[in-house]
Design a protein around this motif. Structure first.
Motif, PDB file in Angstrom:
ATOM      1  N   TRP A  91      22.769  -4.245  -8.488  1.00 49.68           N
ATOM      2  CA  TRP A  91      21.678  -4.577  -9.390  1.00 49.68           C
ATOM      3  C   TRP A  91      21.567  -3.534 -10.480  1.00 49.68           C
ATOM      4  O   TRP A  91      21.779  -2.354 -10.251  1.00 49.68           O
ATOM      5  CB  TRP A  91      20.377  -4.657  -8.608  1.00 49.68           C
ATOM      6  N   SER A  92      21.216  -4.004 -11.666  1.00 51.40           N
ATOM      7  CA  SER A  92      20.950  -3.109 -12.784  1.00 51.40           C
ATOM      8  C   SER A  92      19.845  -3.728 -13.631  1.00 51.40           C
ATOM      9  O   SER A  92      19.851  -4.941 -13.864  1.00 51.40           O
ATOM     10  CB  SER A  92      22.198  -2.905 -13.633  1.00 51.40           C
ATOM     11  N   PRO A  93      18.907  -2.928 -14.111  1.00 50.51           N
ATOM     12  CA  PRO A  93      17.828  -3.496 -14.920  1.00 50.51           C
ATOM     13  C   PRO A  93      18.262  -3.893 -16.335  1.00 50.51           C
ATOM     14  O   PRO A  93      17.535  -4.579 -17.022  1.00 50.51           O
ATOM     15  CB  PRO A  93      16.795  -2.368 -14.969  1.00 50.51           C
ATOM     16  N   LEU A  94      19.446  -3.496 -16.738  1.00 52.94           N
ATOM     17  CA  LEU A  94      19.923  -3.788 -18.086  1.00 52.94           C
ATOM     18  C   LEU A  94      20.787  -5.041 -18.092  1.00 52.94           C
ATOM     19  O   LEU A  94      21.416  -5.386 -17.085  1.00 52.94           O
ATOM     20  CB  LEU A  94      20.729  -2.610 -18.634  1.00 52.94           C
ATOM     21  N   TYR A  95      20.835  -5.714 -19.239  1.00 55.17           N
ATOM     22  CA  TYR A  95      21.645  -6.927 -19.343  1.00 55.17           C
ATOM     23  C   TYR A  95      23.134  -6.596 -19.266  1.00 55.17           C
ATOM     24  O   TYR A  95      23.882  -7.232 -18.539  1.00 55.17           O
ATOM     25  CB  TYR A  95      21.322  -7.658 -20.652  1.00 55.17           C
ATOM     26  N   PRO A 144      25.053  -3.678 -18.096  1.00 51.99           N
ATOM     27  CA  PRO A 144      24.843  -2.379 -17.447  1.00 51.99           C
ATOM     28  C   PRO A 144      26.019  -1.429 -17.607  1.00 51.99           C
ATOM     29  O   PRO A 144      27.171  -1.819 -17.658  1.00 51.99           O
ATOM     30  CB  PRO A 144      24.663  -2.746 -15.981  1.00 51.99           C
ATOM     31  N   ASN A 201      23.671  -0.215  -9.606  1.00 51.13           N
ATOM     32  CA  ASN A 201      23.125   0.436  -8.416  1.00 51.13           C
ATOM     33  C   ASN A 201      23.195  -0.496  -7.215  1.00 51.13           C
ATOM     34  O   ASN A 201      22.774  -1.645  -7.301  1.00 51.13           O
ATOM     35  CB  ASN A 201      21.658   0.814  -8.650  1.00 51.13           C
ATOM     36  N   CYS A 226      21.545  -1.868  -4.078  1.00 53.25           N
ATOM     37  CA  CYS A 226      20.171  -1.908  -3.577  1.00 53.25           C
ATOM     38  C   CYS A 226      20.120  -2.727  -2.302  1.00 53.25           C
ATOM     39  O   CYS A 226      20.955  -3.605  -2.080  1.00 53.25           O
ATOM     40  CB  CYS A 226      19.241  -2.539  -4.609  1.00 53.25           C
TER      41      CYS A 226
END
Length: 127
Positions: free
Chosen positions: A93-97, A99, A103, A105
């Protein structure tokens, strides 16, 4: 010499009766409140567990019913491999489109247990 009214000779008249009444009343209110909270919470827990047992049913109660069949989705087990993490217990997972860093998770669907409850039979194994 002290008199029967509680006068100790210094001119101070101490009357313990109102103090004892106040202490007894406070203790009774506190103990009554604790008893009420314990009684209400244990009754609520008992009723909730009985309600959930009747709502979902245990596997033994499902077996006793004549019109039950094994669940096709989980093959009668009640659980199957997590579809989100595919049994890995983590997801990338990454919060950016787009990345730069990805990360790993903990899987939010199975909480890292690698299996999830069957949504078709709600974990009983029978339909």
């Amino acid at each position: 010499m002290a008199s029967a009214t509680g006068d100790d000779g210094d001119g101070v008249n101490l009357n313990f009766l109102p103090l004892l009444r106040t202490l007894a009343r406070g203790a009774a209110v506190t103990l009554g409140g604790i008893f009420s909270v314990v009684t209400i919470s244990s009754t609520a827990i008992t009723l909730f567990t009985q309600h959930t047992q009747h709502q979902f049913g245990s596997p033994s109660s499902c077996i006793k019913k004549k019109n039950t069949s094994l669940c096709d989705a989980c093959r009668g087990k009640g659980f199957y491999m997590c579809k989100l993490c595919k049994g890995n217990a983590t997801i990338e997972w990454s919060p950016l489109y787009d990345p730069v860093f990805i990360n790993p998770c903990l899987c939010p669907t199975c909480d890292g247990h690698r299996i999830q409850r069957c949504l078709n039979c709600i974990g009983t194994g029978y339909i």
